[in-house]
Motif scaffolding. Structure first.
Motif, short mmCIF file in Angstrom:
data_model
loop_
_atom_site.label_atom_id
_atom_site.label_comp_id
_atom_site.label_asym_id
_atom_site.label_seq_id
_atom_site.Cartn_x
_atom_site.Cartn_y
_atom_site.Cartn_z
N CYS A 19 0.75 -1.23 0.17
CA CYS A 19 -0.11 -0.02 -0.11
C CYS A 19 0.89 1.30 0.04
CB CYS A 19 -1.03 0.03 1.32
SG CYS A 19 -2.14 -1.20 1.47
N ILE A 20 1.99 0.99 0.31
CA ILE A 20 2.94 2.46 0.56
C ILE A 20 3.80 2.54 -0.41
CG2 ILE A 20 2.57 2.34 2.96
CD1 ILE A 20 5.43 1.19 3.28
N GLY A 21 4.62 1.77 -1.38
CA GLY A 21 5.46 1.93 -2.43
C GLY A 21 6.87 2.53 -1.80
N GLY A 22 7.30 3.50 -2.38
CA GLY A 22 8.84 4.14 -1.56
C GLY A 22 9.69 3.13 -1.35
N GLU A 23 10.56 3.19 -0.40
CA GLU A 23 11.78 2.47 -0.13
C GLU A 23 11.45 1.24 0.37
OE1 GLU A 23 13.97 4.64 2.80
OE2 GLU A 23 14.36 6.12 1.33
N ALA A 24 10.06 0.77 0.71
CA ALA A 24 9.86 -0.51 1.12
C ALA A 24 9.44 -1.31 -0.06
CB ALA A 24 8.48 -0.59 1.97
N ALA A 25 9.36 -0.86 -1.26
CA ALA A 25 9.14 -1.95 -2.28
C ALA A 25 10.12 -2.75 -2.68
CB ALA A 25 8.49 -1.04 -3.57
N GLU A 26 11.54 -2.31 -3.24
CA GLU A 26 12.49 -3.09 -3.63
C GLU A 26 12.64 -4.21 -2.67
OE1 GLU A 26 16.86 -3.01 -5.58
OE2 GLU A 26 15.30 -1.36 -5.82
N LEU A 36 1.73 -7.28 -5.26
CA LEU A 36 0.52 -6.62 -5.69
C LEU A 36 0.87 -4.99 -5.34
CD1 LEU A 36 -1.93 -8.89 -4.02
CD2 LEU A 36 -1.15 -9.14 -6.25
N VAL A 37 0.75 -4.34 -6.37
CA VAL A 37 1.00 -2.97 -6.18
C VAL A 37 -0.42 -2.14 -6.02
CG1 VAL A 37 1.74 -0.81 -7.62
CG2 VAL A 37 2.73 -3.00 -8.24
N VAL A 38 -0.59 -1.79 -4.73
CA VAL A 38 -1.98 -1.08 -4.54
C VAL A 38 -1.93 0.22 -4.39
CG1 VAL A 38 -3.48 -1.54 -2.61
CG2 VAL A 38 -2.10 -3.33 -3.23
N GLY A 39 -0.90 0.80 -3.52
CA GLY A 39 -0.88 2.13 -3.65
C GLY A 39 0.50 2.76 -3.37
N PHE A 40 0.70 4.35 -3.15
CA PHE A 40 2.06 5.04 -3.16
C PHE A 40 1.73 5.87 -1.86
CE2 PHE A 40 1.30 3.84 -7.36
CZ PHE A 40 2.23 2.63 -7.70
N ALA A 41 1.40 5.28 -0.84
CA ALA A 41 1.22 6.46 0.59
C ALA A 41 2.57 7.11 0.91
CB ALA A 41 0.59 5.62 1.59
N ALA A 42 3.50 6.24 0.62
CA ALA A 42 4.80 6.94 1.03
C ALA A 42 5.42 8.08 0.09
CB ALA A 42 5.94 5.88 0.85
N GLY A 43 4.23 8.35 -0.95
CA GLY A 43 4.75 9.26 -2.03
C GLY A 43 5.55 9.16 -3.13
N GLU A 44 6.51 8.20 -2.95
CA GLU A 44 7.44 7.93 -4.08
C GLU A 44 6.87 6.69 -4.78
OE1 GLU A 44 12.00 6.51 -4.72
OE2 GLU A 44 11.47 7.43 -2.73
N ILE A 45 7.17 6.70 -6.12
CA ILE A 45 6.71 5.75 -6.99
C ILE A 45 8.18 4.91 -7.15
CG2 ILE A 45 6.03 4.88 -9.14
CD1 ILE A 45 4.16 7.08 -9.29
N PRO A 46 8.31 3.64 -6.71
CA PRO A 46 9.60 3.03 -6.83
C PRO A 46 9.99 2.48 -8.23
CG PRO A 46 7.96 1.63 -5.72
CD PRO A 46 7.32 3.03 -6.08
N LYS A 47 11.20 2.34 -8.49
CA LYS A 47 11.63 1.88 -9.89
C LYS A 47 12.52 0.67 -9.54
CE LYS A 47 12.30 6.17 -11.99
NZ LYS A 47 11.76 7.25 -10.98
N ILE A 48 11.72 -0.53 -9.81
CA ILE A 48 12.34 -1.79 -9.56
C ILE A 48 12.96 -2.51 -10.69
CG2 ILE A 48 11.26 -4.24 -8.61
CD1 ILE A 48 10.68 -2.06 -6.74
N PRO A 49 13.91 -3.09 -10.22
CA PRO A 49 15.06 -3.82 -11.25
C PRO A 49 14.04 -5.31 -11.67
CG PRO A 49 16.25 -3.22 -9.57
CD PRO A 49 15.01 -2.96 -9.06
N ILE A 50 13.66 -5.39 -12.90
CA ILE A 50 12.87 -6.30 -13.14
C ILE A 50 13.71 -7.69 -13.23
CG2 ILE A 50 10.95 -4.89 -14.47
CD1 ILE A 50 12.46 -5.91 -17.20
N ASN A 51 14.70 -7.61 -13.29
CA ASN A 51 15.59 -8.94 -13.30
C ASN A 51 15.25 -9.72 -11.99
OD1 ASN A 51 17.22 -6.92 -12.02
ND2 ASN A 51 18.67 -8.60 -11.46
#
Length: 326
Positions: A215-222, A235-250
């Protein structure tokens, strides 16, 4: 009839309660006398012009309604006067009456209160769509829920437990941890301040999470992508942290994993039958007493500014609901 109208895009300050013309049920529609309206953080955004939907001014906020059928339009079948119903309507719910397409209505059993039903669609609907439809969650799997003390997170914790999963809740404080535990979380991880990947792996005997409900995105995602089990689902639900993370797809390739978007509002539009199925399950769990949604407070329509302020300041620890009429 009375309605709360957003007349300027100034958030709660742009709202006034006025007398407006009563709507009527067109073909395929039902006129609902609204008893309760579930408010969401999205209402604070739509009243500032910052939401994905931007209705023309003036408009009424309020995406979730519960009430009683007052009249039916031409072509409507299987709905009768006096039926208790709930619906997700995008906006327009903060009014004494609203015309709703009949296919959007979900019946409410007599032993489920309208104030509870009004707050089920968005958070629990999103959790059902995310965990069941997109995450294919199975009994015995482990789910990590971020932002687990918020409205969306609490609902995900509750639904995951009802689906037979083990739940690890990610929260930012002891106070929020208590809320997540009360919702049914089995384990807690405090973040920021911890290594999410290491913590999840330690709690899963090194295997990782089967599903992450983020639900938060940001630094938690990767780090949580890195903490997925083999063939795990993020599951990408939301970005409550304010930052949309960029995930290495590998990272997905290395774990045979998946990343899926949970766009519940669009899913409701494209698959109304699936939404109806999910909501009937949620309402039935409430009726059985297995799901007990938490209400933060009830506010009369005239205090909608105050109610939205609670959401905007992120003070709510449960559902904020408007009550309308007697």
């Amino acid at each position: 009839m009375k309605a709360a109208l957003c007349k300027s895009l100034d958030g709660a300050n742009g709202l006034v309660v006025e007398t407006v013309t009563e709507p009527s049920a067109g073909p395929g529609q039902v006129l609902v006398r609204v008893a309760a309206v579930g408010l969401n953080f999205a209402d604070t955004l739509i009243t500032r012009g910052k939401y994905q939907f931007k209705p023309d001014l003036p408009f009424s906020p309020g995406a979730e309604v519960a009430g009683v059928v007052e009249s039916v339009g031409a072509g409507v079948v299987d709905i009768t006067l006096g039926d208790a119903v709930m619906a997700y309507v995008n906006w327009g719910g903060a009014a004494e009456k609203i015309a709703v397409d009949a296919e959007k209505l979900i019946p409410i059993p007599g032993d489920v209160s309208l104030t509870i039903a009004a707050g089920l669609s968005v958070t629990y609907g999103t959790a059902m769509h995310g965990l069941a439809d997109r995450g294919r969650l199975k009994p015995g799997e482990t789910v990590v829920v971020t932002g687990a003390a918020g409205g969306a997170g609490q609902a995900a914790v509750e639904i995951a437990k009802l689906m037979g999963a083990r739940v690890i809740a990610v929260v930012s404080s002891e106070e929020k941890g208590a809320i997540a535990k009360a919702a049914g979380a089995d384990e807690l991880i405090f973040f920021p301040g911890s290594d999410l990947k290491a913590e999840v792996r330690a709690l899963t005997n090194g295997e990782g999470a089967d599903v992450v409900y983020d639900c938060i995105g940001g630094e938690a995602a990767e780090p949580l992508v890195r903490a997925l089990n083999w063939q795990g689902r993020f599951l990408v639900v939301g970005f409550a942290a304010g930052e949309i993370p960029k995930i290495p797809i590998n990272l997905l390739l290395l774990r045979g994993a998946e990343m899926a978007g949970v766009f519940w509002g669009e899913a409701v539009r494209r698959d109304p039958a699936g939404h109806r199925r999910n909501m009937l399950q949620v309402v039935n769990w409430v009726r059985e007493g297995r799901l007990k949604p938490r209400t933060h407070a009830l506010y009369p329509l005239e205090r909608i500014r105050e109610a939205l302020g609670v959401l905007e300041r992120r003070e709510a620890t449960g559902k904020v609901v408007l009550t309308i009429g007697s």
